[in-house]
Motif scaffolding. Sequence first.
Motif, PDB file in Angstrom:
ATOM      1  N   ARG A  15       0.807  -1.017  -0.091  1.00  0.00           N
ATOM      2  CA  ARG A  15       0.091   0.012   0.182  1.00  0.00           C
ATOM      3  C   ARG A  15       0.744   1.386   0.197  1.00  0.00           C
ATOM      4  N   HIS A  16       0.545   2.213  -0.899  1.00  0.00           N
ATOM      5  CA  HIS A  16       1.465   3.160  -0.779  1.00  0.00           C
ATOM      6  C   HIS A  16       0.496   4.705  -0.089  1.00  0.00           C
ATOM      7  N   SER A  17       1.412   5.546   0.255  1.00  0.00           N
ATOM      8  CA  SER A  17       0.658   6.525   1.050  1.00  0.00           C
ATOM      9  C   SER A  17       0.372   7.713   0.173  1.00  0.00           C
ATOM     10  N   PHE A  18      -0.528   8.669   0.374  1.00  0.00           N
ATOM     11  CA  PHE A  18      -0.772   9.923  -0.276  1.00  0.00           C
ATOM     12  C   PHE A  18       0.530  10.808   0.072  1.00  0.00           C
ATOM     13  N   TYR A  19       1.149  10.446   1.103  1.00  0.00           N
ATOM     14  CA  TYR A  19       2.056  11.313   1.688  1.00  0.00           C
ATOM     15  C   TYR A  19       3.266  10.643   1.673  1.00  0.00           C
ATOM     16  N   PRO A  20       4.189  10.362   0.625  1.00  0.00           N
ATOM     17  CA  PRO A  20       5.486   9.532   0.684  1.00  0.00           C
ATOM     18  C   PRO A  20       6.218  10.318   1.610  1.00  0.00           C
ATOM     19  N   THR A  21       7.271   9.370   2.199  1.00  0.00           N
ATOM     20  CA  THR A  21       8.419  10.152   3.197  1.00  0.00           C
ATOM     21  C   THR A  21       9.535  10.764   2.221  1.00  0.00           C
ATOM     22  N   ASP A  22       9.939  11.639   2.384  1.00  0.00           N
ATOM     23  CA  ASP A  22      11.070  12.333   1.717  1.00  0.00           C
ATOM     24  C   ASP A  22      12.190  11.319   1.936  1.00  0.00           C
ATOM     25  N   LYS A  23      12.831  11.166   0.859  1.00  0.00           N
ATOM     26  CA  LYS A  23      14.011   9.963   1.031  1.00  0.00           C
ATOM     27  C   LYS A  23      14.941  10.299   1.834  1.00  0.00           C
ATOM     28  N   GLN A  24      15.184  11.685   1.745  1.00  0.00           N
ATOM     29  CA  GLN A  24      16.427  12.059   2.620  1.00  0.00           C
ATOM     30  C   GLN A  24      16.041  11.968   4.276  1.00  0.00           C
ATOM     31  N   LEU A  39      10.093   2.049  -0.048  1.00  0.00           N
ATOM     32  CA  LEU A  39       9.730   2.268   1.435  1.00  0.00           C
ATOM     33  C   LEU A  39       9.184   3.671   1.767  1.00  0.00           C
ATOM     34  N   ALA A  40       9.853   4.736   0.950  1.00  0.00           N
ATOM     35  CA  ALA A  40       9.452   6.174   0.858  1.00  0.00           C
ATOM     36  C   ALA A  40       7.635   6.268   0.542  1.00  0.00           C
ATOM     37  N   ALA A  41       7.609   5.388  -0.631  1.00  0.00           N
ATOM     38  CA  ALA A  41       6.444   5.214  -1.128  1.00  0.00           C
ATOM     39  C   ALA A  41       5.226   4.841  -0.303  1.00  0.00           C
ATOM     40  N   THR A  42       5.613   4.103   0.908  1.00  0.00           N
ATOM     41  CA  THR A  42       4.739   3.733   1.746  1.00  0.00           C
ATOM     42  C   THR A  42       4.011   4.742   2.738  1.00  0.00           C
ATOM     43  N   GLY A  43       5.178   5.922   2.920  1.00  0.00           N
ATOM     44  CA  GLY A  43       5.000   6.928   3.752  1.00  0.00           C
ATOM     45  C   GLY A  43       5.586   6.557   5.141  1.00  0.00           C
ATOM     46  N   ALA A  44       6.148   5.238   5.211  1.00  0.00           N
ATOM     47  CA  ALA A  44       6.873   4.749   6.478  1.00  0.00           C
ATOM     48  C   ALA A  44       8.430   5.431   6.777  1.00  0.00           C
TER      49      ALA A  44
END
Length: 506
Positions: free
Chosen positions: A134-143, A477-482
């Motif tokens: 599941r991806h999130s509407f708010y992906p984590t900034d990779k940095q 991982l970033a796409a999941t928002g985690a």
Amino acid sequence: MNSSLALDLEKTSRTANGGIVVLLGLFALAGNFISFYFHFGTVAFLLLVLLNTYWRHFQSSHTLLANFGFLAQFRYLAESVGPEFRQYLFSSDTEERPFNRNERAEVYRKSKGIDSSSAFGTLLSYDPEEAKIRHSFYPTDKQRLEKFDVAVGAARGLETTYHINRPIMISAMSYGALGENTVRSLARGAKLAGIPMNTGEGGYPKYHLMENCDLIFQLGTAKFGVRNEEGYLDDQKLADLAAKDQIKMIEIKLSQGAKPGKGGLLPKEKITKEIAELRGVPQDKDVLSPAHHLECVDAKTTVEFLARVQKVGGLPTGMKFCLGRDDEFRELVQEMKRQKTLPDFITVDGGEGGTGAAPKSFMDDLGMPLFEALPLVHQILSEEGVRAQIVLFASGKLISPGKQIKAMSLGADVAYSARGFLLSLGCIQALQCNKNSCPVGITTHEPHLQKGLNIEDKSKRVANYVDALHHEFDELLAATGAASASSLTTKNIYFSNANQSVAANN
Ligand SMILES: Cc1cc2nc3c(=O)[nH]c(=O)nc-3n(C[C@H](O)[C@H](O)[C@H](O)COP(=O)(O)O)c2cc1C
């Protein structure tokens, strides 16, 4: 086969069997009366007629040859080259097993550092049984992703606590199943990539040690390399090995997914003089490891053995198994709590896992698949209140970052792969690991086959594979928002209705 076809075959073979006798006569006559060179044909047909007579009248092991003569050889020929033809010409890109061409090509591309983006859309049919991320509407900034860091042994406060900094490690494969160049390529690649490599149950890890990478020493049921004459653990040998700087952890193998309930098998074709010495076994017999450690006959003795290995080795120590009965596993965990001895890690291997050699029925019919076993193990450890103290490794076709994220969502802390790394070396899935005839020199000891496996070149591919996996892992991982792999849960994957119950339990 319908009767008219059967009749045709009989007629055809009768004509062919008579035909070669006629041709023999014609060539003999032509050799006598026209040109001597026709006798080349005479000799060839004489041999064929003699062989055909033998096949039809003097052997009984091949019914088709006895019934139809030399024509049946074409069937054997077609059967023997069938897999290659299917692999290269007839199978579609998503069809082959255990890994289809798309999956293999992806590993090849990652290993060669080639851009692995694709066009136009997925080639996979939607499979409602499969978990999706599941991806999130708010992906984590990779940095802002947290650095991957799993500390094994920290729960016991060990000085030898080992930090794993990448999501993937090289799973157990023994020197014996693998050839020297393969072991050295993987070990050098592990060193370049900064990941640990498991030695497999092949005994003293001579070639692994040469490359100076971090090692997880595997203590198989036969305890090759650290056994006494009766096959029990020799404490001193284990202590000496564990004292080596490169050995960072010890994995007690209870079972593996491809052959749970059965010990390792090394066919005699693959036993060189050196392997026999490193393992302490005869060279002229298949080597069969016991189905269980002689010291471990129930939960109590298994935990006592774990405690002994932890004490003798002084290193983070865990156990590997393929889950069979979850009631037995719960009982084992309860015994661990009773004895106040927890493994530093547990490796869950799925029934879909690979092997150098195993009986087909064990590969096909035993052992829980990883994505069923992992949530169960995670759940039992959580219910027994010890999940936080034990690191979970997982293996079973985790050759892509997507599969690794799914495994971590189901409870794993780190992924292990064996065949992914063989593919990174150029494995073409010839399925000959048990025969010493691997055409790409990976699972063989034949020098002429190993010649093409250049250690320097292949080790870079191993490292490229890890780099590309890790890069894509972080993107997913970033796409999941985690914010970190350790925060993944079943909420990060989507199950079909059929599997919702697994998700709900976690
Ligand atoms: C050639 C080969 C040799 C293996 N040898 C061992 C071994 O010595 N000990 C072990 O526990 N597992 C062994 N395995 C199993 C792997 O470590 C791993 O658990 C399994 O293949 C699942 O990972 P994969 O699907 O990425 O291959 C072997 C697998 C392969 C392909």
